[in-house]
Motif scaffolding. Structure first.
Motif, PDB file in Angstrom:
ATOM      1  N   THR A  79       0.841  -1.204   0.000  1.00  0.00           N
ATOM      2  CA  THR A  79       0.000   0.000   0.000  1.00  0.00           C
ATOM      3  C   THR A  79       0.875   1.253   0.000  1.00  0.00           C
ATOM      4  OG1 THR A  79      -1.775  -1.157   1.162  1.00  0.00           O
ATOM      5  CG2 THR A  79      -1.796   1.249   1.280  1.00  0.00           C
ATOM      6  N   LEU A  80       1.914   1.246   0.808  1.00  0.00           N
ATOM      7  CA  LEU A  80       2.841   2.386   0.838  1.00  0.00           C
ATOM      8  C   LEU A  80       3.536   2.584  -0.501  1.00  0.00           C
ATOM      9  CD1 LEU A  80       4.515   2.243   4.360  1.00  0.00           C
ATOM     10  CD2 LEU A  80       3.185   4.120   3.403  1.00  0.00           C
ATOM     11  N   ASN A  81       3.963   1.503  -1.109  1.00  0.00           N
ATOM     12  CA  ASN A  81       4.602   1.608  -2.436  1.00  0.00           C
ATOM     13  C   ASN A  81       3.632   2.244  -3.434  1.00  0.00           C
ATOM     14  OD1 ASN A  81       7.195   0.681  -1.954  1.00  0.00           O
ATOM     15  ND2 ASN A  81       6.671  -1.455  -2.355  1.00  0.00           N
ATOM     16  N   ASN A  82       2.376   1.810  -3.412  1.00  0.00           N
ATOM     17  CA  ASN A  82       1.372   2.397  -4.316  1.00  0.00           C
ATOM     18  C   ASN A  82       1.117   3.861  -3.979  1.00  0.00           C
ATOM     19  OD1 ASN A  82       1.006   0.102  -5.876  1.00  0.00           O
ATOM     20  ND2 ASN A  82      -0.590  -0.700  -4.538  1.00  0.00           N
ATOM     21  N   THR A  83       1.093   4.171  -2.691  1.00  0.00           N
ATOM     22  CA  THR A  83       0.878   5.556  -2.261  1.00  0.00           C
ATOM     23  C   THR A  83       2.005   6.451  -2.767  1.00  0.00           C
ATOM     24  OG1 THR A  83      -0.332   4.815  -0.305  1.00  0.00           O
ATOM     25  CG2 THR A  83       0.565   7.054  -0.247  1.00  0.00           C
ATOM     26  N   PHE A  84       3.240   5.972  -2.610  1.00  0.00           N
ATOM     27  CA  PHE A  84       4.384   6.762  -3.097  1.00  0.00           C
ATOM     28  C   PHE A  84       4.278   6.993  -4.609  1.00  0.00           C
ATOM     29  CE2 PHE A  84       7.073   5.160   0.674  1.00  0.00           C
ATOM     30  CZ  PHE A  84       6.830   6.310   1.414  1.00  0.00           C
ATOM     31  N   LYS A  85       3.888   5.955  -5.350  1.00  0.00           N
ATOM     32  CA  LYS A  85       3.749   6.097  -6.805  1.00  0.00           C
ATOM     33  C   LYS A  85       2.656   7.110  -7.143  1.00  0.00           C
ATOM     34  CE  LYS A  85       5.534   1.578  -7.927  1.00  0.00           C
ATOM     35  NZ  LYS A  85       5.230   0.174  -8.052  1.00  0.00           N
ATOM     36  N   ASN A  86       1.529   7.008  -6.458  1.00  0.00           N
ATOM     37  CA  ASN A  86       0.418   7.936  -6.706  1.00  0.00           C
ATOM     38  C   ASN A  86       0.799   9.368  -6.335  1.00  0.00           C
ATOM     39  OD1 ASN A  86      -1.249   5.918  -7.671  1.00  0.00           O
ATOM     40  ND2 ASN A  86      -2.159   5.502  -5.666  1.00  0.00           N
ATOM     41  N   LEU A  87       1.512   9.537  -5.237  1.00  0.00           N
ATOM     42  CA  LEU A  87       1.956  10.875  -4.839  1.00  0.00           C
ATOM     43  C   LEU A  87       2.901  11.465  -5.884  1.00  0.00           C
ATOM     44  CD1 LEU A  87       2.501  10.502  -0.979  1.00  0.00           C
ATOM     45  CD2 LEU A  87       0.787  11.921  -2.137  1.00  0.00           C
ATOM     46  N   ASN A  88       3.744  10.617  -6.454  1.00  0.00           N
ATOM     47  CA  ASN A  88       4.642  11.089  -7.507  1.00  0.00           C
ATOM     48  C   ASN A  88       3.862  11.573  -8.713  1.00  0.00           C
ATOM     49  OD1 ASN A  88       7.643  11.091  -7.237  1.00  0.00           O
ATOM     50  ND2 ASN A  88       7.209   9.096  -6.314  1.00  0.00           N
ATOM     51  N   VAL A  89       2.770  10.876  -9.025  1.00  0.00           N
ATOM     52  CA  VAL A  89       1.948  11.278 -10.169  1.00  0.00           C
ATOM     53  C   VAL A  89       1.209  12.580  -9.861  1.00  0.00           C
ATOM     54  CG1 VAL A  89      -0.078  10.634 -11.559  1.00  0.00           C
ATOM     55  CG2 VAL A  89       1.681   8.928 -11.061  1.00  0.00           C
ATOM     56  N   THR A  90       0.601  12.646  -8.669  1.00  0.00           N
ATOM     57  CA  THR A  90      -0.248  13.803  -8.373  1.00  0.00           C
ATOM     58  C   THR A  90       0.518  15.015  -7.842  1.00  0.00           C
ATOM     59  OG1 THR A  90      -0.727  12.938  -6.161  1.00  0.00           O
ATOM     60  CG2 THR A  90      -2.285  12.394  -7.920  1.00  0.00           C
ATOM     61  N   MET A  91       1.612  14.801  -7.134  1.00  0.00           N
ATOM     62  CA  MET A  91       2.314  15.914  -6.501  1.00  0.00           C
ATOM     63  C   MET A  91       3.784  16.004  -6.888  1.00  0.00           C
ATOM     64  SD  MET A  91       0.768  15.382  -2.690  1.00  0.00           S
ATOM     65  CE  MET A  91       0.571  17.025  -2.056  1.00  0.00           C
TER      66      MET A  91
END
Length: 184
Positions: A79-91
């Motif tokens: 979940t953290l790995n996915n969160t980091f990836k999503n944060l990279n995309v959005t922020m």
């Protein structure tokens, strides 16, 4: 009626010698068989003890793996790995403009602790303090070690133990087979 002649003293001594020799030979064979049986029994006991030890190790590893699974470390890690990836995309762009690097993964965060701490501080400034303050480099390291190091080690050890247990059982079965005739 024909009389059977009584054996002469020489004949008796000869028969006695023959019987004594056969008795010694029989006693020697019996002693050898008992020695072989004792050796086989001790070998079997040693292999069975080793088998029990292997099974105990297997049970301990399975319990450790189950504890990690029940704690949800793997799920949290992914979940953290996915969160980091999503944060990279959005922020990602906003972070770069501020000189902040958002980690791509837990591993990257662990490998670059100063960058990660700067990222957490930035997230707190952005109003995400409650969520990001729970993330510490130590908790990420611990999670990384369990998911990327310890769990694969456990899987490898369990695979090796499965083979060792199978081999040990085969050896014990062969020893039992070889012992079948020795105890008679």
């Amino acid at each position: 009626m024909d009389k059977i002649a009584a054996p002469t003293p020489e004949q008796l001594k000869k028969q006695e010698k023959t019987l004594s020799g056969k008795q010694q030979e029989t006693n020697q064979k019996l002693a050898e068989a008992q020695t072989k049986l004792a050796e086989a029994l001790s070998q079997k006991a040693a292999y069975e003890a080793e088998l029990n030890s292997l099974k105990a190790s297997q049970s301990a590893l399975k319990a450790e793996k189950k504890a990690y699974k029940e704690a949800g470390l793997e799920k949290t890690y992914h979940t953290l790995n996915n969160t980091f990836k999503n944060l990279n995309v959005t922020m990602g762009e906003a972070a770069k403009q501020m000189g902040i690097t958002i980690p791509e993964s837990v591993k990257e965060a662990v490998n670059h602790p100063k960058q990660f701490e700067a990222f957490v501080s930035w997230m707190e400034q952005m109003g995400y303090g409650e969520q990001s303050s729970k993330l510490t480099i130590d908790s990420l390291k611990q999670m990384y070690k369990v998911v990327e190091v310890r769990l694969p080690q456990i899987d490898t050890e369990l695979s090796n133990l499965k083979i060792k247990i199978k081999v040990q059982k085969t050896i014990i079965d062969k020893l039992k087979e070889q012992m079948k005739g020795l105890d008679k």
